[in-house]
Design an enzyme around this catalytic site. Sequence first.
Site, PDB file in Angstrom:
ATOM      1  N   ASP A 128       0.862  -1.169   0.000  1.00 30.85           N
ATOM      2  CA  ASP A 128       0.000   0.000   0.000  1.00 30.85           C
ATOM      3  C   ASP A 128       0.907   1.231   0.000  1.00 30.85           C
ATOM      4  O   ASP A 128       2.078   1.150   0.387  1.00 30.85           O
ATOM      5  CB  ASP A 128      -0.870  -0.052   1.269  1.00 30.85           C
TER       6      ASP A 128
ATOM      7  N   ASP B 239      -0.078   5.158   0.803  1.00 31.25           N
ATOM      8  CA  ASP B 239      -0.277   6.151   1.870  1.00 31.25           C
ATOM      9  C   ASP B 239      -0.472   5.467   3.225  1.00 31.25           C
ATOM     10  O   ASP B 239      -1.345   4.622   3.386  1.00 31.25           O
ATOM     11  CB  ASP B 239      -1.487   7.034   1.546  1.00 31.25           C
TER      12      ASP B 239
HETATM   13 MG    MG Z   1      -2.954   3.169   3.443  1.00 34.76          MG
END
Ligand code: MG
Length: 195
Positions: free
Chosen positions: A10, A12
């Site tokens: 992932d 952010d």
């Molecule tokens: Mg995230």
Amino acid sequence: MQTIKVLFLDRDGTINRDSGSYISSKEQIELIDRADEAIALARNAGFRIVVVTNQAGIARGITTVEEVEEVNRYLYDLLAVRNAHYDQCYFCPSHPDYPHPEYDRYIDFRKPATGMVDLAISDFLKEGFEVDRSASFFIGDKTVDIECGLRAGLRPVLVRTGHNEEALCYQRNIIPEFVADDLYQAVTGYILPGG
Ligand SMILES: [Mg+2]
């Protein structure tokens, strides 16, 4: 055909700090402590790196495809300085609550759906590499990351950075294989020692 293992990451809240809103410019990108070092170590150990990120700010009109691509390029360059660049980056522009004629066809890309992971794996296949899902990991800070990893047959690892949805995961019975304080601990304390 050569078999490879992949770290699906992932973006952010896992690699860079979650700004609390949609990131639309490179000025908002700040790496989480030692995230670049962790990725470099994983690369050295033979993992391919694929970034998989929901960017519904596009469908919502908060950011644009061009801005997201520019941020991704900036992140690539920032990581490359430490030999921690990613191999591929996939983002999902759509959101079910914000229908959009152009982006709705990507709805199967939105985590926890596995469209981005499946596309990454088929893109590797076109290059002559077969991804060993059972030796590959999905690392993220949200329940959707863990659920996506589970659905895709990958080994899910939750990090306590970003939104840190550890409690929510257990509440919803979406159970990660391991929970780490951050990406560095996930890689050095769990994945590289052999899981
Ligand atoms: Mg995230």
